[in-house]
Design a protein around this motif. Sequence first.
Motif, PDB file in Angstrom:
ATOM      1  N   GLY A 230      10.922   6.181  -2.079  1.00  0.00           N
ATOM      2  CA  GLY A 230      10.310   6.724  -3.290  1.00  0.00           C
ATOM      3  C   GLY A 230      10.984   8.012  -3.724  1.00  0.00           C
ATOM      4  N   SER A 231      11.284   8.868  -2.756  1.00  0.00           N
ATOM      5  CA  SER A 231      11.938  10.140  -3.082  1.00  0.00           C
ATOM      6  C   SER A 231      13.354   9.927  -3.597  1.00  0.00           C
ATOM      7  CB  SER A 231      11.971  11.045  -1.845  1.00  0.00           C
ATOM      8  OG  SER A 231      10.658  11.302  -1.380  1.00  0.00           O
ATOM      9  N   SER A 232      14.094   9.010  -2.945  1.00  0.00           N
ATOM     10  CA  SER A 232      15.488   8.783  -3.337  1.00  0.00           C
ATOM     11  C   SER A 232      15.580   8.171  -4.727  1.00  0.00           C
ATOM     12  CB  SER A 232      16.183   7.877  -2.320  1.00  0.00           C
ATOM     13  OG  SER A 232      15.580   6.597  -2.297  1.00  0.00           O
ATOM     14  N   ILE A 233      14.615   7.311  -5.079  1.00  0.00           N
ATOM     15  CA  ILE A 233      14.631   6.696  -6.409  1.00  0.00           C
ATOM     16  C   ILE A 233      14.399   7.748  -7.480  1.00  0.00           C
ATOM     17  CG2 ILE A 233      13.435   5.092  -7.940  1.00  0.00           C
ATOM     18  CD1 ILE A 233      12.894   3.346  -5.540  1.00  0.00           C
TER      19      ILE A 233
ATOM     20  N   ALA B  76       4.130   5.585  -2.990  1.00  0.00           N
ATOM     21  CA  ALA B  76       5.406   6.113  -3.465  1.00  0.00           C
ATOM     22  C   ALA B  76       5.448   6.088  -4.997  1.00  0.00           C
ATOM     23  CB  ALA B  76       6.552   5.284  -2.890  1.00  0.00           C
ATOM     24  N   LEU B  77       4.946   4.995  -5.573  1.00  0.00           N
ATOM     25  CA  LEU B  77       4.931   4.857  -7.021  1.00  0.00           C
ATOM     26  C   LEU B  77       4.052   5.916  -7.670  1.00  0.00           C
ATOM     27  CD1 LEU B  77       5.973   3.041  -9.327  1.00  0.00           C
ATOM     28  CD2 LEU B  77       3.864   1.719  -9.107  1.00  0.00           C
ATOM     29  N   ALA B  78       2.960   6.284  -6.981  1.00  0.00           N
ATOM     30  CA  ALA B  78       2.037   7.280  -7.513  1.00  0.00           C
ATOM     31  C   ALA B  78       2.484   8.707  -7.216  1.00  0.00           C
ATOM     32  CB  ALA B  78       0.640   7.049  -6.942  1.00  0.00           C
ATOM     33  N   GLY B  79       3.543   8.845  -6.405  1.00  0.00           N
ATOM     34  CA  GLY B  79       4.042  10.177  -6.101  1.00  0.00           C
ATOM     35  C   GLY B  79       3.207  10.941  -5.104  1.00  0.00           C
ATOM     36  N   VAL B  80       2.480  10.233  -4.235  1.00  0.00           N
ATOM     37  CA  VAL B  80       1.627  10.923  -3.250  1.00  0.00           C
ATOM     38  C   VAL B  80       2.075  10.596  -1.833  1.00  0.00           C
ATOM     39  CG1 VAL B  80      -0.387  11.049  -4.745  1.00  0.00           C
ATOM     40  CG2 VAL B  80      -0.045   9.018  -3.352  1.00  0.00           C
ATOM     41  N   THR B  81       3.367  10.355  -1.644  1.00  0.00           N
ATOM     42  CA  THR B  81       3.861  10.013  -0.321  1.00  0.00           C
ATOM     43  C   THR B  81       3.755  11.168   0.657  1.00  0.00           C
ATOM     44  OG1 THR B  81       6.090  10.602  -1.066  1.00  0.00           O
ATOM     45  CG2 THR B  81       5.482   8.277  -1.148  1.00  0.00           C
ATOM     46  N   ALA B  82       3.472  12.377   0.165  1.00  0.00           N
ATOM     47  CA  ALA B  82       3.309  13.505   1.083  1.00  0.00           C
ATOM     48  C   ALA B  82       2.163  13.255   2.048  1.00  0.00           C
ATOM     49  CB  ALA B  82       3.050  14.792   0.297  1.00  0.00           C
ATOM     50  N   LEU B  83       1.194  12.429   1.631  1.00  0.00           N
ATOM     51  CA  LEU B  83       0.075  12.101   2.520  1.00  0.00           C
ATOM     52  C   LEU B  83       0.556  11.418   3.791  1.00  0.00           C
ATOM     53  CD1 LEU B  83      -2.529  10.700  -0.051  1.00  0.00           C
ATOM     54  CD2 LEU B  83      -2.639  12.884   1.162  1.00  0.00           C
ATOM     55  N   ALA B  84       1.653  10.676   3.669  1.00  0.00           N
ATOM     56  CA  ALA B  84       2.152   9.913   4.809  1.00  0.00           C
ATOM     57  C   ALA B  84       2.778  10.794   5.874  1.00  0.00           C
ATOM     58  CB  ALA B  84       3.175   8.877   4.335  1.00  0.00           C
ATOM     59  N   HIS B  85       3.029  12.069   5.533  1.00  0.00           N
ATOM     60  CA  HIS B  85       3.681  12.962   6.480  1.00  0.00           C
ATOM     61  C   HIS B  85       2.676  13.759   7.308  1.00  0.00           C
ATOM     62  CE1 HIS B  85       7.660  12.026   4.989  1.00  0.00           C
ATOM     63  NE2 HIS B  85       7.266  12.268   3.760  1.00  0.00           N
TER      64      HIS B  85
ATOM     65  N   VAL C 286       9.205   1.169 -12.054  1.00  0.00           N
ATOM     66  CA  VAL C 286       8.321   0.032 -11.801  1.00  0.00           C
ATOM     67  C   VAL C 286       9.142  -1.244 -11.612  1.00  0.00           C
ATOM     68  CG1 VAL C 286       6.466  -1.389 -12.751  1.00  0.00           C
ATOM     69  CG2 VAL C 286       6.451   1.095 -13.106  1.00  0.00           C
ATOM     70  N   LEU C 287      10.191  -1.393 -12.417  1.00  0.00           N
ATOM     71  CA  LEU C 287      11.037  -2.579 -12.341  1.00  0.00           C
ATOM     72  C   LEU C 287      11.709  -2.694 -10.977  1.00  0.00           C
ATOM     73  CD1 LEU C 287      11.854  -4.901 -14.217  1.00  0.00           C
ATOM     74  CD2 LEU C 287      13.893  -3.563 -14.826  1.00  0.00           C
ATOM     75  N   PHE C 288      12.086  -1.558 -10.405  1.00  0.00           N
ATOM     76  CA  PHE C 288      12.713  -1.569  -9.083  1.00  0.00           C
ATOM     77  C   PHE C 288      11.752  -2.129  -8.036  1.00  0.00           C
ATOM     78  CE2 PHE C 288      13.603   0.225  -4.945  1.00  0.00           C
ATOM     79  CZ  PHE C 288      14.967   0.032  -4.817  1.00  0.00           C
ATOM     80  N   PHE C 289      10.519  -1.683  -8.059  1.00  0.00           N
ATOM     81  CA  PHE C 289       9.547  -2.155  -7.069  1.00  0.00           C
ATOM     82  C   PHE C 289       9.219  -3.630  -7.283  1.00  0.00           C
ATOM     83  CE2 PHE C 289       8.865   2.371  -6.457  1.00  0.00           C
ATOM     84  CZ  PHE C 289       8.680   2.451  -5.089  1.00  0.00           C
ATOM     85  N   VAL C 290       9.164  -4.075  -8.535  1.00  0.00           N
ATOM     86  CA  VAL C 290       8.925  -5.493  -8.797  1.00  0.00           C
ATOM     87  C   VAL C 290      10.070  -6.324  -8.234  1.00  0.00           C
ATOM     88  CG1 VAL C 290       8.715  -7.243 -10.599  1.00  0.00           C
ATOM     89  CG2 VAL C 290       7.499  -5.067 -10.822  1.00  0.00           C
TER      90      VAL C 290
ATOM     91  N   PHE D 252       0.842  -1.201   0.000  1.00  0.00           N
ATOM     92  CA  PHE D 252       0.000   0.000   0.000  1.00  0.00           C
ATOM     93  C   PHE D 252       0.877   1.251   0.000  1.00  0.00           C
ATOM     94  CE2 PHE D 252      -1.955   3.373   2.594  1.00  0.00           C
ATOM     95  CZ  PHE D 252      -3.026   3.691   1.788  1.00  0.00           C
ATOM     96  N   TRP D 253       1.897   1.261   0.894  1.00  0.00           N
ATOM     97  CA  TRP D 253       2.804   2.404   0.950  1.00  0.00           C
ATOM     98  C   TRP D 253       3.682   2.463  -0.287  1.00  0.00           C
ATOM     99  CZ3 TRP D 253       0.888   5.507   4.206  1.00  0.00           C
ATOM    100  CH2 TRP D 253       0.290   5.032   5.375  1.00  0.00           C
ATOM    101  N   ALA D 254       4.027   1.304  -0.846  1.00  0.00           N
ATOM    102  CA  ALA D 254       4.821   1.294  -2.071  1.00  0.00           C
ATOM    103  C   ALA D 254       4.046   1.913  -3.228  1.00  0.00           C
ATOM    104  CB  ALA D 254       5.225  -0.139  -2.410  1.00  0.00           C
ATOM    105  N   LEU D 255       2.764   1.616  -3.294  1.00  0.00           N
ATOM    106  CA  LEU D 255       1.935   2.182  -4.355  1.00  0.00           C
ATOM    107  C   LEU D 255       1.803   3.695  -4.209  1.00  0.00           C
ATOM    108  CD1 LEU D 255      -0.894  -0.507  -4.629  1.00  0.00           C
ATOM    109  CD2 LEU D 255       0.938  -0.037  -6.269  1.00  0.00           C
TER     110      LEU D 255
END
Length: 215
Positions: A133-136, A58-67, A147-151, A53-56
Amino acid sequence: MPTIILIATAIGLGIAYSAAPGAVNTEAIRRGAAHGGRSALLVETGSLIGDSFWALLALAGVTALAHHLAIEIILGITGGFFLLRMAWLALHEAFVQRTPSLVAPSSQRGDFMTGMIFGLANPVGMAFWSGLGSSIVTSGTTGGQFVLFFVGFFCGATLWCFSVAAGLHWGRRWIRPSLFRWINIGCGLALGFFGVRVLWTTLQLWLEHQLVGEH
């Protein structure tokens, strides 16, 4: 970064992340010792689904919600008390039950849901995926490589899940009720420690926010 190096790095990171000592592996070992490798696999797999869930995000670029402070506090409190409940159940089984059963049927749904809750209500996982997600993105990895990295990461994590399950499946034959009691005690104390640590970290986060607000 060459694709082969990217995949190897992702798989290694997935194994390292999943193998780190924590509540998921502790509970997987405890349930696997009691009910077999399948229970351990379901706990590990459930946690992996929760982490995804958290990976998705990060993939979607909405990790700011987690802060958002409210989300972090809610997850911290939920995860902390859930860990304490698991600790109490383990210690209760160790000290109250006279003859711990090593063959009692285990609820597969309960194993899976326990792991999923661990993954969803884990502030460490939230922070990990936000930072990763940010560092990638900043490393220049984009598009298909992202996507390949997360897979690759989840392939590594899945490999660890099956390794734990296989180890418990083959090693469980040597576990006796007296040894299982000590496994319950050790896991119960470990889960209690993780639960208190999560609650303490959440309290510190809230206090820091209050102090910043006052100034």
